[in-house]
Write a protein that holds these residues in place. Sequence first.
Motif, PDB file in Angstrom:
ATOM      1  N   ARG A  54     -95.407  83.555 -36.302  1.00  0.00           N
ATOM      2  CA  ARG A  54     -95.166  83.658 -37.748  1.00  0.00           C
ATOM      3  C   ARG A  54     -95.196  82.307 -38.451  1.00  0.00           C
ATOM      4  O   ARG A  54     -95.577  82.212 -39.613  1.00  0.00           O
ATOM      5  CB  ARG A  54     -93.805  84.325 -38.013  1.00  0.00           C
TER       6      ARG A  54
ATOM      7  N   SER B 259     -91.907  89.168 -42.483  1.00  0.00           N
ATOM      8  CA  SER B 259     -92.849  89.354 -41.375  1.00  0.00           C
ATOM      9  C   SER B 259     -92.144  89.367 -40.025  1.00  0.00           C
ATOM     10  O   SER B 259     -92.635  89.989 -39.068  1.00  0.00           O
ATOM     11  CB  SER B 259     -93.907  88.234 -41.394  1.00  0.00           C
ATOM     12  N   LEU B 260     -91.003  88.699 -39.925  1.00  0.00           N
ATOM     13  CA  LEU B 260     -90.233  88.711 -38.680  1.00  0.00           C
ATOM     14  C   LEU B 260     -89.367  89.961 -38.567  1.00  0.00           C
ATOM     15  O   LEU B 260     -89.309  90.602 -37.512  1.00  0.00           O
ATOM     16  CB  LEU B 260     -89.349  87.462 -38.613  1.00  0.00           C
TER      17      LEU B 260
END
Length: 268
Positions: free
Chosen positions: A124, A148-149
């Motif tokens: 990421r 996104s994590l």
Amino acid sequence: MTTATATAIETTAAKASKRENLVILVLQVLMLVIFFVLWEVVSRNKWIDPLFIGHPSKIFEYLYEAMFVDHKLFKEAGWTLWSTAAAFVLGSLGGMLFGLLFVVYPPLEKFLEPLFSAMNSLPRIALAPLFLLWFGLGPASKIALGFSLTFFIVLNSTVAGARSVDSDWVTLSRMLGASKATIFFKVTLVSAVPTIFSGLRLGLIYALLGVIGGEIIASQHGLGQLLSYLAGTFDTNGVFGVLFFLALLGVALTKCMSLLESYLLRWK
């Protein structure tokens, strides 16, 4: 065994547990005191250059001034926590939505699995420059990185939890005439909640890590930006002070999630 005897045994066990917890707490505090004293001795005698390890006494002095004098840490933490909360909420909602869709409609999972696997395998932090290009230096780029994590962690925990339901419960529900919707909401979803919460607890920490990472790379505000500035000016004591504050912040967030989980799952 009489009721009075059982009560006495439970009381004795509770007292023993409290004594054990107290002993553990005292040993933990003692260990920390010894660690910081040794650290201070090593630093003051310059057995290791203080530029690399700082002075514990000056670290705590920095923490006191930054927290209670100029409130710098709390101001920067406000920016970081706001971005973390936004990333966590958006990532969790998206992860749970797609996870439940995958459980209800498996062909959708098969269709999206190659794309999601490729995206999940990307480091990421490598996406941070792209997010900065798209969303700028403000909180939006940090929210995108934290999202996104969190998304994939919650997605995987939702799917795993929903598919780990005891098949006997589902079969029994069908035999009793429960509809598919009833089985999904009152059996599958309820049974998956503990696993989902495990993902949420981990997702919250990773949302914080993503936001901090984005702030370190490029930001105008936040604890990550402060950490980057202190490191750039070789203020080792300040760097350790911010790291200690982040550690306490992470522990507090995890504890809050655990308390929320205990409250929502009190029926267990």
